[in-house]
Design an enzyme around this catalytic site. Structure first.
Site, mmCIF file in Angstrom:
data_model
loop_
_atom_site.group_PDB
_atom_site.id
_atom_site.type_symbol
_atom_site.label_atom_id
_atom_site.label_comp_id
_atom_site.label_asym_id
_atom_site.label_seq_id
_atom_site.Cartn_x
_atom_site.Cartn_y
_atom_site.Cartn_z
ATOM 1 N N HIS A 101 92.066 114.270 11.575
ATOM 2 C CA HIS A 101 92.248 115.587 11.058
ATOM 3 C C HIS A 101 93.087 115.249 9.844
ATOM 4 C CE1 HIS A 101 90.445 118.306 13.522
ATOM 5 N NE2 HIS A 101 91.025 118.107 14.751
ATOM 6 N N HIS A 139 92.092 115.817 6.067
ATOM 7 C CA HIS A 139 92.876 116.780 4.979
ATOM 8 C C HIS A 139 92.976 115.740 3.633
ATOM 9 C CE1 HIS A 139 96.860 118.999 4.157
ATOM 10 N NE2 HIS A 139 95.805 119.317 3.390
ATOM 11 N N HIS A 148 92.188 111.105 17.561
ATOM 12 C CA HIS A 148 91.575 112.429 16.903
ATOM 13 C C HIS A 148 92.639 113.175 15.987
ATOM 14 C CE1 HIS A 148 89.051 116.089 17.474
ATOM 15 N NE2 HIS A 148 90.178 116.763 17.307
ATOM 16 N N GLU A 149 93.529 113.371 16.343
ATOM 17 C CA GLU A 149 94.756 114.140 15.473
ATOM 18 C C GLU A 149 94.740 113.494 14.018
ATOM 19 O OE1 GLU A 149 95.114 117.139 16.077
ATOM 20 O OE2 GLU A 149 94.327 116.947 18.166
#
Length: 230
Positions: free
Chosen positions: A103, A107, A99-100
């Site tokens: 991100h 970006h 999940h991270e």
């Protein structure tokens, strides 16, 4: 004091959902932390693999203390993994790490909601803190103008919460897709990942509801005071 006025009851649904969501995410993470993944990768190894697969060689991976303190910092391009995920090969840990990394990929791909959220974050943080100062000062001095400015500034926090929802849901979708297509994670393990990430998503929904209800409460208080002055 307005802290104890009847409008406080408006916050109860948000408080209940926040409590349930927090308990739910802890239960899900605890359950799937006990089940190792067949991928035979730690959270740190998965993060490195996913970043390199996406061509993101300029994103660092760091270990930080705490439980579920994992996050991606777009300002420094660093994925920070907690003690609970960095060296763990559990289904829960890999889901959170993926999940991270989602991100970080957002970006790099200039995902619009993330770009907006990152851009307004400093302003929202300042405005949110200032909103309460003005709101309380306005109530103490019976100044409706200060109260209304406080309400207006706090509305930015609600907008920020609303923008956060698609950012979090999209990061989870990216995580599941990569685990399924690139790493061929088994359907049973993917189901565990989805349950962990779904529980985590509930906390953001609860936060958004709480922010909205708080704004509604402030508006009612402002309207009551304004009506009395008129």
């Amino acid at each position: 004091m307005f802290f104890f006025d009847p409008t406080f009851i408006i916050l109860i649904p948000g408080l209940l959902l926040a409590f349930i969501a927090q308990a739910y995410v802890q239960e899900r993470f605890s359950r799937y932390s006990k089940i190792p993944s067949s991928l035979n990768m730690t959270g740190a190894q998965l993060a490195k693999y996913m970043l390199e697969s996406a061509g993101l060689y300029n994103v660092k991976i760091e270990k930080i203390p705490g439980h579920l303190t994992d996050h991606y910092d777009p300002r420094t391009k660093v994925v920070r993994l907690s003690d609970a995920t960095y060296n763990s090969n559990s289904i829960a840990a890999l889901g959170v790490v993926a999940h991270e990394i989602g991100h970080a990929i957002q970006h790099a791909r200039h995902y619009v909601p993330l770009v907006i959220r990152t851009g307004i974050a400093p302003v929202v943080s300042f405005a949110s803190n200032l909103s309460w100062i003005l709101f309380i000062a306005g109530f103490i001095f019976m100044n409706i103008a200060l109260i209304r400015i406080g309400v207006l500034l706090f509305s930015l926090a609600v907008i920020f919460s609303l923008i956060t929802l698609p950012v979090e849901f999209d990061a989870s979708n990216r995580a599941v897709k990569i685990l399924r297509t690139n790493l061929m994670m088994s359907p049973n393990e993917l189901e565990g990942v989805k349950k962990v990430l779904g529980a985590a998503a509930m906390t953001y929904v609860a936060g958004t509801l709480m922010a909205f209800l708080q704004l509604l409460r402030m508006i009612l208080i402002a309207g009551f005071l304004g009506g009395n002055r008129d």
